[in-house]
Design a protein around this motif. Structure first.
Motif, PDB file in Angstrom:
ATOM      1  N   VAL A 377       0.810  -1.195  -0.018  1.00 21.72           N
ATOM      2  CA  VAL A 377       0.058   0.077  -0.009  1.00 21.72           C
ATOM      3  C   VAL A 377       0.827   1.045   0.041  1.00 21.72           C
ATOM      4  O   VAL A 377       1.811   1.274   0.511  1.00 21.72           O
ATOM      5  CB  VAL A 377      -0.978   0.068   1.245  1.00 21.72           C
ATOM      6  N   SER A 378       0.319   2.250  -0.619  1.00 22.78           N
ATOM      7  CA  SER A 378       1.007   3.607  -0.607  1.00 22.78           C
ATOM      8  C   SER A 378       0.188   4.406   0.327  1.00 22.78           C
ATOM      9  O   SER A 378      -1.283   4.409   0.285  1.00 22.78           O
ATOM     10  CB  SER A 378       1.074   4.115  -1.876  1.00 22.78           C
ATOM     11  N   ILE A 379       0.634   5.292   0.929  1.00 25.43           N
ATOM     12  CA  ILE A 379       0.058   6.199   2.015  1.00 25.43           C
ATOM     13  C   ILE A 379       0.452   7.553   1.912  1.00 25.43           C
ATOM     14  O   ILE A 379       1.543   8.005   1.891  1.00 25.43           O
ATOM     15  CB  ILE A 379       0.077   5.569   3.415  1.00 25.43           C
ATOM     16  N   GLY A 380      -0.443   8.598   1.797  1.00 28.06           N
ATOM     17  CA  GLY A 380      -0.279   9.846   1.898  1.00 28.06           C
ATOM     18  C   GLY A 380      -0.962  10.470   3.216  1.00 28.06           C
ATOM     19  O   GLY A 380      -2.120  10.236   3.604  1.00 28.06           O
ATOM     20  N   VAL A 381      -0.054  11.440   3.863  1.00 26.69           N
ATOM     21  CA  VAL A 381      -0.704  11.880   5.167  1.00 26.69           C
ATOM     22  C   VAL A 381      -0.667  13.321   5.086  1.00 26.69           C
ATOM     23  O   VAL A 381       0.429  13.905   4.512  1.00 26.69           O
ATOM     24  CB  VAL A 381       0.116  11.086   6.243  1.00 26.69           C
ATOM     25  N   ASN A 411       4.596   1.683  -1.979  1.00 26.25           N
ATOM     26  CA  ASN A 411       5.127   1.079  -0.995  1.00 26.25           C
ATOM     27  C   ASN A 411       5.701   1.813   0.131  1.00 26.25           C
ATOM     28  O   ASN A 411       6.796   1.466   0.510  1.00 26.25           O
ATOM     29  CB  ASN A 411       5.780  -0.219  -1.212  1.00 26.25           C
ATOM     30  N   CYS A 412       5.253   3.226   0.265  1.00 25.65           N
ATOM     31  CA  CYS A 412       5.864   3.918   1.359  1.00 25.65           C
ATOM     32  C   CYS A 412       4.683   4.889   1.723  1.00 25.65           C
ATOM     33  O   CYS A 412       3.540   4.968   1.145  1.00 25.65           O
ATOM     34  CB  CYS A 412       6.875   5.032   0.412  1.00 25.65           C
ATOM     35  N   VAL A 413       5.262   5.759   2.828  1.00 27.93           N
ATOM     36  CA  VAL A 413       4.522   6.752   3.460  1.00 27.93           C
ATOM     37  C   VAL A 413       5.067   8.159   3.243  1.00 27.93           C
ATOM     38  O   VAL A 413       6.096   8.418   3.633  1.00 27.93           O
ATOM     39  CB  VAL A 413       4.170   6.403   4.880  1.00 27.93           C
ATOM     40  N   ILE A 414       4.125   9.018   2.502  1.00 26.50           N
ATOM     41  CA  ILE A 414       4.494  10.337   2.356  1.00 26.50           C
ATOM     42  C   ILE A 414       3.731  11.451   2.961  1.00 26.50           C
ATOM     43  O   ILE A 414       2.709  11.328   2.925  1.00 26.50           O
ATOM     44  CB  ILE A 414       4.908  10.525   0.729  1.00 26.50           C
ATOM     45  N   SER A 415       4.332  12.568   3.532  1.00 22.80           N
ATOM     46  CA  SER A 415       3.522  13.399   4.092  1.00 22.80           C
ATOM     47  C   SER A 415       3.400  14.498   3.104  1.00 22.80           C
ATOM     48  O   SER A 415       3.948  14.844   2.135  1.00 22.80           O
ATOM     49  CB  SER A 415       4.022  14.051   5.300  1.00 22.80           C
ATOM     50  N   SER A 416       2.350  15.472   3.390  1.00 18.82           N
ATOM     51  CA  SER A 416       2.040  16.566   2.647  1.00 18.82           C
ATOM     52  C   SER A 416       3.080  17.813   2.336  1.00 18.82           C
ATOM     53  O   SER A 416       3.416  18.259   1.511  1.00 18.82           O
ATOM     54  CB  SER A 416       0.714  17.159   2.799  1.00 18.82           C
ATOM     55  N   SER A 417       4.193  17.619   3.469  1.00 13.74           N
ATOM     56  CA  SER A 417       5.118  18.504   3.608  1.00 13.74           C
ATOM     57  C   SER A 417       6.260  18.066   2.935  1.00 13.74           C
ATOM     58  O   SER A 417       7.171  18.939   2.713  1.00 13.74           O
ATOM     59  CB  SER A 417       5.370  18.825   4.892  1.00 13.74           C
ATOM     60  N   GLN A 418       6.254  16.906   2.415  1.00 12.51           N
ATOM     61  CA  GLN A 418       7.557  16.220   1.644  1.00 12.51           C
ATOM     62  C   GLN A 418       7.251  16.436   0.029  1.00 12.51           C
ATOM     63  O   GLN A 418       6.214  16.253  -0.409  1.00 12.51           O
ATOM     64  CB  GLN A 418       7.459  14.832   1.840  1.00 12.51           C
ATOM     65  N   THR A 419       8.411  17.000  -0.518  1.00  9.12           N
ATOM     66  CA  THR A 419       8.274  17.346  -1.857  1.00  9.12           C
ATOM     67  C   THR A 419       9.078  16.510  -2.835  1.00  9.12           C
ATOM     68  O   THR A 419       8.949  16.489  -4.028  1.00  9.12           O
ATOM     69  CB  THR A 419       8.810  18.967  -2.080  1.00  9.12           C
ATOM     70  N   SER A 420       9.623  15.637  -2.299  1.00 10.09           N
ATOM     71  CA  SER A 420      10.493  14.703  -3.060  1.00 10.09           C
ATOM     72  C   SER A 420      10.577  13.208  -2.438  1.00 10.09           C
ATOM     73  O   SER A 420       9.821  13.054  -1.331  1.00 10.09           O
ATOM     74  CB  SER A 420      11.779  15.173  -3.242  1.00 10.09           C
ATOM     75  N   LYS A 421      10.935  12.572  -3.233  1.00 11.45           N
ATOM     76  CA  LYS A 421      11.032  11.142  -2.493  1.00 11.45           C
ATOM     77  C   LYS A 421      11.883  10.981  -1.177  1.00 11.45           C
ATOM     78  O   LYS A 421      11.392  10.287  -0.231  1.00 11.45           O
ATOM     79  CB  LYS A 421      11.500  10.275  -3.632  1.00 11.45           C
ATOM     80  N   ARG A 422      12.923  11.717  -1.277  1.00  7.18           N
ATOM     81  CA  ARG A 422      13.744  11.888  -0.063  1.00  7.18           C
ATOM     82  C   ARG A 422      13.053  12.210   1.319  1.00  7.18           C
ATOM     83  O   ARG A 422      12.153  13.181   1.276  1.00  7.18           O
ATOM     84  CB  ARG A 422      14.911  12.814  -0.066  1.00  7.18           C
ATOM     85  N   GLY A 423      13.050  11.699   2.451  1.00 13.15           N
ATOM     86  CA  GLY A 423      12.361  11.751   3.498  1.00 13.15           C
ATOM     87  C   GLY A 423      11.202  10.949   3.591  1.00 13.15           C
ATOM     88  O   GLY A 423      10.531  10.784   4.746  1.00 13.15           O
ATOM     89  N   ALA A 424      10.726  10.395   2.651  1.00 10.15           N
ATOM     90  CA  ALA A 424       9.841   9.492   2.706  1.00 10.15           C
ATOM     91  C   ALA A 424      10.182   8.144   3.489  1.00 10.15           C
ATOM     92  O   ALA A 424      11.317   7.755   3.319  1.00 10.15           O
ATOM     93  CB  ALA A 424       9.049   9.158   1.311  1.00 10.15           C
TER      94      ALA A 424
END
Length: 431
Positions: A377-381, A411-424
């Motif tokens: 699953v992919s998750i956006g938060v 297959n990752c969790v990314i927040s709305s504050s992240q603008t790139s793959k780094r930090g996910a």
């Protein structure tokens, strides 16, 4: 294939609350004129309101359960009114009472297991015919052979099984035991609020009948409560249909919209999506696709340990609400549930070699070929920020973060504050 619902204590809670309230009121002494007047009209009022409610929603089974209880109440209430006014019972009191004690559980059990069919009008006629046939036969026997019928009903057929505490005819206890067993089996096979209400309602009837001439207004109170249990079960099931997703058991989108209107100032919303679900569905079939959705839902439902609540948003999408939480508090829990889903292996049998019956299944089970697959699953938060005017904007931000998670390799969790793959936060192998 539809997964059977699980038995829940919540199925019994409304009915048990009504039963407890009925018992408490029945044992109250020195009721004022208002309550005594209310109890005289309460069963009729409940039947009219509850029956109209069931009629509007075409719930004939519940309607006839109410009618059955009300007919027994009406017949016995006539006898208790005469007893209160004259200090003695009518000549036909015994045979009427014993007939009600025998026929009420039998008809209650019959209508409880008689499910509605496609042709509602034919179903209605059939139920009316059964009720009219049983009633006319009972009335005919009571009018033509009252003494013989009374002797047959009151006969103790099994002396060894008859205790001194038994205040009903022996056949009545047999009928109650059989119907109890049937209703318990029905609930175990198909756990529903209605089936739970039928069980508790039968318990209320079983308690009330021996006290018909002992406790004032017992019949009025308990029959009203039993009909209320049935009406409450209809409302409970209507609520579940509207607010709970049948496939996964999670609250649905309507429940999510209602919950979002009651969030405070600080909250986090997440959107999850099953990766490559359409391809998975096309490859393995819709039955396996439903299994995947139930798996994901069951894992997401455990997010409650982190203070979240999962909802079925639609299709393969899920929403998660964290009330009173910050983004930093939620991210570890979201990543943990993502990892659990990714590491779970689903074992699939060869569909072309599927056995035709149970015997072939047992013979081939050891030799059957199976493959193991997994889903991710992919998750956006998104966290609620001052610039967000309402929860819908926060959910939109989480949805945009979900698209970013898809673009980051899934297959990752990314927040709305992240603008790139780094930090996910992601696993070692993305799908």
């Amino acid at each position: 294939m539809r997964r059977p619902s699980a038995a829940r204590v919540s199925h019994f809670m409304p009915s048990l609350a009504l039963l407890t309230a009925g018992l408490a009121v029945a044992y109250m002494k020195d009721l004022n004129v208002f309550f005594t007047s209310l109890f005289n009209v309460l069963p009729t009022l409940v039947l009219l309101l509850g029956g109209a409610y069931c009629g509007v929603y075409k719930r004939q089974r519940e309607l006839f359960l109410m009618i059955t209880v009300y007919i027994a109440y009406f017949l016995l209430d006539t006898q208790t009114d005469y007893f209160r006014d004259n200090g003695t019972v009518r000549e036909d009191a015994a045979v009427v009472f014993h007939l009600c004690c025998l026929l009420l559980p039998m008809l209650f059990g019959l209508f409880a297991v008689w499910e509605e069919r496609t042709h509602l009008f034919q179903d209605l006629i059939a139920r009316l015919a059964v009720l009219a046939a049983v009633g006319s036969v009972a009335l005919g026997l009571e009018q033509s052979f009252p003494q013989a019928l009374l002797a047959w009903l009151a006969d103790i057929r099994w002396p060894a099984l008859h205790g001194e505490w038994m205040s009903l005819i022996q056949l009545s206890y047999v009928a109650f035991i059989i119907v109890f067993a049937i209703l318990i089996t029905q609930y175990v096979r198909k756990p529903r609020p209605l089936h739970a209400a039928q069980l508790v309602g039968l318990m209320g009837v079983f308690w009330a009948l021996p006290k018909t001439f002992i406790l004032p207004f017992t019949l009025n109170i308990m029959c009203s409560q039993v009909m209320l249990m049935i009406a409450a079960a209809v409302a409970h099931e209507a609520y579940q249909m509207a607010f709970r997703d049948e496939l996964t058991g999670l609250p649905g989108r309507r429940a999510l919209n209602e919950r979002m209107q009651r969030l405070g100032r600080n909250y986090v919303l997440a959107m999850g999506d099953v990766d490559h679900f359409k391809k998975f569905n096309d490859t393995y079939g819709h039955d396996v696709g439903d299994q995947v959705l139930r798996l994901v839902a069951s894992k997401l439902s455990k997010i409650t340990s982190g203070g979240g609540r999962a909802y079925r948003y639609g299709g393969e999408e899920f929403a998660i609400v964290f009330a009173g939480k910050t983004l930093e508090e939620c991210m570890p829990h979201l990543d943990a549930v993502r990892e659990v889903i990714a590491n779970y292996q689903i074992h699939l049998r060869d569909q072309q070699a599927r056995p035709q019956d149970d015997l072939q299944g047992r013979q081939r089970r050891a030799a059957s070929q199976a493959c193991a697959v997994s889903v991710t699953v992919s998750i956006g938060v998104a966290e609620r920020l001052p610039e967000h005017r309402n929860p819908e904007e926060v959910l939109k931000s989480a949805d945009q973060a979900l698209y970013a998670a898809k673009g980051a390799g899934r297959n990752c969790v990314i927040s709305s504050s992240q603008t790139s793959k780094r930090g996910a936060v992601r696993t070692s192998a993305a799908s």
